[in-house]
Each structure stands twice: as structure tokens, then as C-alpha cells.
Design an enzyme around this catalytic site. Structure first.
Site, PDB file in Angstrom:
ATOM      1  N   VAL A  84       0.847  -1.200   0.000  1.00  0.00           N
ATOM      2  CA  VAL A  84       0.000   0.000   0.000  1.00  0.00           C
ATOM      3  C   VAL A  84       0.879   1.244   0.000  1.00  0.00           C
ATOM      4  O   VAL A  84       0.502   2.284  -0.529  1.00  0.00           O
ATOM      5  CB  VAL A  84      -0.992  -0.012   1.192  1.00  0.00           C
ATOM      6  CG1 VAL A  84      -0.281   0.079   2.522  1.00  0.00           C
ATOM      7  CG2 VAL A  84      -1.999   1.113   1.072  1.00  0.00           C
ATOM      8  N   GLY A 163      -6.142   7.338   8.558  1.00  0.00           N
ATOM      9  CA  GLY A 163      -6.577   6.909   7.221  1.00  0.00           C
ATOM     10  C   GLY A 163      -7.271   5.568   7.336  1.00  0.00           C
ATOM     11  O   GLY A 163      -7.799   5.216   8.389  1.00  0.00           O
ATOM     12  N   ARG A 164      -7.230   4.803   6.228  1.00  0.00           N
ATOM     13  CA  ARG A 164      -7.892   3.489   6.237  1.00  0.00           C
ATOM     14  C   ARG A 164      -7.377   2.619   7.368  1.00  0.00           C
ATOM     15  O   ARG A 164      -8.157   2.046   8.137  1.00  0.00           O
ATOM     16  CB  ARG A 164      -7.605   2.763   4.908  1.00  0.00           C
ATOM     17  CG  ARG A 164      -8.313   3.297   3.708  1.00  0.00           C
ATOM     18  CD  ARG A 164      -7.879   2.512   2.472  1.00  0.00           C
ATOM     19  NE  ARG A 164      -6.488   2.807   2.159  1.00  0.00           N
ATOM     20  CZ  ARG A 164      -6.088   3.590   1.154  1.00  0.00           C
ATOM     21  NH1 ARG A 164      -6.964   4.112   0.343  1.00  0.00           N
ATOM     22  NH2 ARG A 164      -4.808   3.825   0.945  1.00  0.00           N
ATOM     23  N   ILE A 165      -6.048   2.513   7.470  1.00  0.00           N
ATOM     24  CA  ILE A 165      -5.477   1.611   8.476  1.00  0.00           C
ATOM     25  C   ILE A 165      -5.616   2.211   9.872  1.00  0.00           C
ATOM     26  O   ILE A 165      -5.992   1.515  10.823  1.00  0.00           O
ATOM     27  CB  ILE A 165      -4.007   1.272   8.140  1.00  0.00           C
ATOM     28  CG1 ILE A 165      -3.944   0.534   6.789  1.00  0.00           C
ATOM     29  CG2 ILE A 165      -3.367   0.438   9.244  1.00  0.00           C
ATOM     30  CD1 ILE A 165      -2.536   0.266   6.261  1.00  0.00           C
ATOM     31  N   ARG A 186      -3.705  15.651   8.417  1.00  0.00           N
ATOM     32  CA  ARG A 186      -3.889  16.826   7.557  1.00  0.00           C
ATOM     33  C   ARG A 186      -5.277  17.442   7.683  1.00  0.00           C
ATOM     34  O   ARG A 186      -5.448  18.623   7.516  1.00  0.00           O
ATOM     35  CB  ARG A 186      -3.617  16.442   6.099  1.00  0.00           C
ATOM     36  CG  ARG A 186      -2.121  16.431   5.780  1.00  0.00           C
ATOM     37  CD  ARG A 186      -1.908  16.247   4.309  1.00  0.00           C
ATOM     38  NE  ARG A 186      -2.404  14.946   3.899  1.00  0.00           N
ATOM     39  CZ  ARG A 186      -1.639  13.972   3.437  1.00  0.00           C
ATOM     40  NH1 ARG A 186      -0.351  14.157   3.296  1.00  0.00           N
ATOM     41  NH2 ARG A 186      -2.154  12.819   3.081  1.00  0.00           N
ATOM     42  N   SER A 217       1.374   8.056   6.251  1.00  0.00           N
ATOM     43  CA  SER A 217       2.322   7.743   5.177  1.00  0.00           C
ATOM     44  C   SER A 217       3.619   8.494   5.439  1.00  0.00           C
ATOM     45  O   SER A 217       3.628   9.509   6.145  1.00  0.00           O
ATOM     46  CB  SER A 217       1.824   8.206   3.810  1.00  0.00           C
ATOM     47  OG  SER A 217       0.460   8.123   3.722  1.00  0.00           O
ATOM     48  N   ARG A 245       5.993   3.663   8.606  1.00  0.00           N
ATOM     49  CA  ARG A 245       7.314   3.580   7.994  1.00  0.00           C
ATOM     50  C   ARG A 245       8.356   4.010   9.027  1.00  0.00           C
ATOM     51  O   ARG A 245       8.136   4.959   9.787  1.00  0.00           O
ATOM     52  CB  ARG A 245       7.419   4.507   6.765  1.00  0.00           C
ATOM     53  CG  ARG A 245       6.713   3.988   5.527  1.00  0.00           C
ATOM     54  CD  ARG A 245       7.387   2.729   4.974  1.00  0.00           C
ATOM     55  NE  ARG A 245       6.740   2.230   3.765  1.00  0.00           N
ATOM     56  CZ  ARG A 245       5.802   1.289   3.730  1.00  0.00           C
ATOM     57  NH1 ARG A 245       5.375   0.718   4.860  1.00  0.00           N
ATOM     58  NH2 ARG A 245       5.305   0.882   2.577  1.00  0.00           N
ATOM     59  N   GLU A 274      15.750  -1.481   7.156  1.00  0.00           N
ATOM     60  CA  GLU A 274      15.136  -2.800   7.292  1.00  0.00           C
ATOM     61  C   GLU A 274      15.944  -3.763   6.430  1.00  0.00           C
ATOM     62  O   GLU A 274      16.131  -3.460   5.252  1.00  0.00           O
ATOM     63  CB  GLU A 274      13.682  -2.770   6.824  1.00  0.00           C
ATOM     64  CG  GLU A 274      12.816  -1.970   7.785  1.00  0.00           C
ATOM     65  CD  GLU A 274      11.342  -1.929   7.414  1.00  0.00           C
ATOM     66  OE1 GLU A 274      10.962  -2.578   6.415  1.00  0.00           O
ATOM     67  OE2 GLU A 274      10.587  -1.257   8.106  1.00  0.00           O
ATOM     68  N   HIS A 293       8.593  -6.004  10.102  1.00  0.00           N
ATOM     69  CA  HIS A 293       7.679  -5.451   9.089  1.00  0.00           C
ATOM     70  C   HIS A 293       6.717  -6.533   8.566  1.00  0.00           C
ATOM     71  O   HIS A 293       6.752  -6.903   7.384  1.00  0.00           O
ATOM     72  CB  HIS A 293       8.471  -4.820   7.934  1.00  0.00           C
ATOM     73  CG  HIS A 293       7.666  -3.827   7.153  1.00  0.00           C
ATOM     74  ND1 HIS A 293       8.239  -2.760   6.473  1.00  0.00           N
ATOM     75  CD2 HIS A 293       6.327  -3.722   6.934  1.00  0.00           C
ATOM     76  CE1 HIS A 293       7.285  -2.063   5.870  1.00  0.00           C
ATOM     77  NE2 HIS A 293       6.118  -2.628   6.138  1.00  0.00           N
ATOM     78  N   GLY A 295       3.210  -6.371   9.082  1.00  0.00           N
ATOM     79  CA  GLY A 295       1.836  -5.873   9.212  1.00  0.00           C
ATOM     80  C   GLY A 295       0.828  -6.636   8.372  1.00  0.00           C
ATOM     81  O   GLY A 295      -0.247  -7.012   8.839  1.00  0.00           O
ATOM     82  N   SER A 296       1.127  -6.864   7.113  1.00  0.00           N
ATOM     83  CA  SER A 296       0.146  -7.496   6.213  1.00  0.00           C
ATOM     84  C   SER A 296       0.352  -9.003   6.087  1.00  0.00           C
ATOM     85  O   SER A 296      -0.277  -9.646   5.239  1.00  0.00           O
ATOM     86  CB  SER A 296       0.226  -6.851   4.822  1.00  0.00           C
ATOM     87  OG  SER A 296       1.485  -7.104   4.228  1.00  0.00           O
TER      88      SER A 296
HETATM   89  O1  LIG Z   1       4.109  -1.668   4.671  1.00  0.00           O
HETATM   90  C1  LIG Z   1       3.421  -2.334   3.956  1.00  0.00           C
HETATM   91  C2  LIG Z   1       2.874  -1.865   2.731  1.00  0.00           C
HETATM   92  O2  LIG Z   1       3.143  -0.724   2.339  1.00  0.00           O
HETATM   93  O3  LIG Z   1       2.151  -2.633   2.085  1.00  0.00           O
END
Ligand SMILES: O=CC(=O)O
Length: 328
Positions: A84, A163-165, A186, A217, A245, A274, A293, A295-296
Site C-alpha cells: 500500500v 486513514g484506512r489503516i 492533515r 504515510s 514507515r 530494514e 515489518h 503488518g500485512s
Molecule cells: O508496509 C506495507 C505496505 O506498504 O504494504
């Protein structure tokens, strides 16, 4: 225009879940050159691999800059990233060349929010320390003052970047009995009303929150945002969590804040760089939980991301709609 019968070249920078590879081969429009490894493609191989490519399927760990675009040459019509986030791509250069970009919003929101909640709880309730003590014999008895941490019930949670997350994280945290939800970013988010979220200046969020979750972001404005001044403004009992990030955080300043007791603990799913070198000072701290890292990283989410990345790529190659095209 591609001549009939001639396949377009696609370079894929890593092994990806089979869902995406199947879609690419079934489409019959491209010849896939795959860096057939779970490890990152060396830069020299990336520069070679993209030569003449019409499509590039990349990951967030691949830096897509002018050099890569130049190496690819004028055939390149589409870059599809299995992420994303898109801060790894030189968007201004990509735009100048008229290259379309696909990414994977939405499909990883739940997995990432879930992981962030897990990281927050693990950090606040000191799970890695506890697990370690069980293994190393440090568990001598039930002790009233041992391994105490911080709970969400009655707390104030501050989300930076709703945001979405960020919103998905907040929705999951509220049922733990959170009293106030603050958010900064923002602009006001109407959807925050469902959680009685209060839009506040960043300084207010930082000084009033018991848990701070970074979910914005990486942009020039957010780069290094969590620095000495930020941590000094936090409560000594507050827990900091970042699943966005690594570069949003000044890690030297975070180290000092954790070491000195300026803040209680930090949970990081993202770092700079990373992977984080194993001798990094942050890894010497008991009150810092670092994840690689992930998350997903659920099987199903990664499969869906892979399929979406492939469909985005095909849309770009064929000049049709991409299911998730980045507008920039
Ligand atoms: O960090 C994970 C992504 O940007 O999908």
C-alpha cells in the site's frame, strides 16, 4: 503499440504468492522474468532485469528511482507494487514518463490493523519480556510488582494518520475500554465521529495520549516527525507504536527516550534500515519490541495482495482499468 502475438516483458523482483503468478501466466499477454528468490534482487540484477520491460512488479523494499527507470527504457508502461505504501518510488519521475502505478490499498487494512493491535498489547503488557523470563528461569514465583505494564481500559489513544489503516486500528482498540480517541493529521475525518474521535493538534495528541499509534504515510512532512521534542512531550507512562514507515521516527531520539525512561515503551513493526542490524542499540532495550515489518503478513492477505498486484499490472500493460491505480 505491441505487435499482435508478441508478448510484453514483465520483470518481477521477487517470488510472490502463486495467486499473482497464475493470473499473469493465464492472461497470455506477457512473458514473466522472475527474480526467483525470497531474498531481494541485487541492484545490478534489477537494473539488468528491467531492461526493455513493459511492466515491473516490485516490492516496497525495491527502490524505484531514475536509474531503474532509465535502465528499463521507454517500453515501461506500468509499475505495480505489492504494497500500500509507495514511498519507495520516485513518483515525480514516473509521472514525467507517463508510467501508470498500481498498489494494494484496502486489502491489507484488516491484517495490518490486527498486527498493530497485537504489537501494542505485546509492548504495553511486556509479552516478549515475559516469554523470555519463562524460558530463562527468571520466573521464580507470582510477584505482585513483577512485569507490570499498561492497560487500554480508561486510556487515551492518539492515532497519527487516521486513514484506512488508522481508522481500522482505532475501531479495534475502542472495545478495550478506551476513554478518548485523539487523532492528528492533515484534515478532519468525518468517519472519526463514529468513535467520538477528536481532531487535535499533534502537540496535544502527543502530550495527552497514553498510547500513540503512528499510521501515517511517509512524506517530506512526516519524515523524522517523531523526534526528541516529540518524545519529550510524551507522558513517562506512555507507549509508542509505529506500523507505518521507520523513517517517520528519529531512532536515536527514540533510543534516548526509552533508555532514559522519558517514555515507557515502544513497539515498532518498521525501522530504518530494514532489516535492523542485530547490533542496533534499540535491540538492547527491554522496553522496545521490534518486529520485522509483518503488518500485512497473513497467508490470505498476501495471496490477495499478490492477485491484485498482478491485475494492476495487466491493466497497465493492456491500457485498461487497473483495480487499484495510484493517482498522483
Ligand atoms: O508496509 C506495507 C505496505 O506498504 O504494504
Amino acid at each position: 503499440m505491441q505487435s499482435v502475438g508478441k508478448l510484453m516483458k514483465v520483470f518481477v523482483t521477487r517470488r510472490i504468492p502463486q495467486e499473482g503468478m497464475k493470473i499473469l501466466s493465464a492472461a497470455g499477454v506477457c512473458e514473466v522474468c522472475l527474480w526467483d528468490s525470497d531474498e531481494p534482487v541485487p541492484r545490478s540484477e534489477l537494473l539488468k532485469g528491467v531492461q526493455g520491460a513493459h511492466g515491473l512488479l516490485c516490492l516496497l523494499s525495491d527502490k524505484i528511482d531514475v536509474e531503474v527507470l532509465d535502465a528499463a527504457g521507454p517500453n515501461l508502461k506500468v509499475i505495480s507494487t505489492l504494497s500500500v505504501g509507495f514511498d519507495h518510488m520516485a513518483l515525480d519521475e514516473i509521472k514525467k514518463r507517463g508510467i501508470r502505478v498500481g498498489y494494494t490499498p484496502d486489502v491489507l487494512t484488516d491484517a495490518t490493523a490486527e498486527l498493530t493491535v497485537a504489537l501494542l498489547l505485546a509492548t504495553a503488557r511486556r509479552l516478549p519480556e515475559g516469554v523470555e523470563e519463562v524460558k530463562n528461569g527468571g520466573w521464580s514465583s507470582w510477584k505482585p510488582l513483577w512485569l507490570c505494564g499498561y492497560g487500554l481500559s480508561g486510556s487515551t489513544v492518539g492515532v497519527i494518520g487516521l486513514g484506512r489503516i488508522g481508522m481500522a486500528i482505532a475501531r479495534r482498540l475502542m472495545p478495550f475500554g478506551v476513554k478518548r480517541l485523539l487523532y492528528a493529521g492533515r484534515r478532519v475525518k468525518p468517519e472519526a465521529a463514529e468513535l467520538n474521535g477528536e481532531f487535535v493538534p499533534l502537540d496535544t495528541l502527543v502530550s495527552e495520549s497514553d498510547f500513540i499509534v503512528v499510521s501515517c504515510s511517509l512524506t517530506p512532512e512526516t519524515q523524522g516527525m517523531c523526534d526528541k521534542a516529540f518524545f519529550s512531550n510524551m507522558k513517562n507512562t506512555a507507549v509508542f507504536v509505529n506500523s507505518s514507515r521507520g523513517a517517520v521516527v528519529n531512532q536515536e531520539d527514540l533510543y534516548e527516550a526509552l533508555k532514559s525512561g522519558q517514555i515507557a515503551a515502544a513497539g515498532l513493526d518498521v525501522t530504518t534500515p530494514e532489516p535492523l542490524p542485530t547490533n542496533h542499540p534499540l535491540l538492547t532495550l527491554k522496553n522496545c519490541v521490534v518486529l520485522p515489518h509483518i503488518g500485512s503478513a497473513t497467508y490470505s492477505t498476501r495471496g490477495i495482495m499478490s492477485a491484485l498486484t498482478a491485475r494492476n499490472l495487466l491493466g497497465g500493460l493492456q491500457g485498461t482499468d487497473m483495480p487499484s491505480e495510484l493517482t498522483f
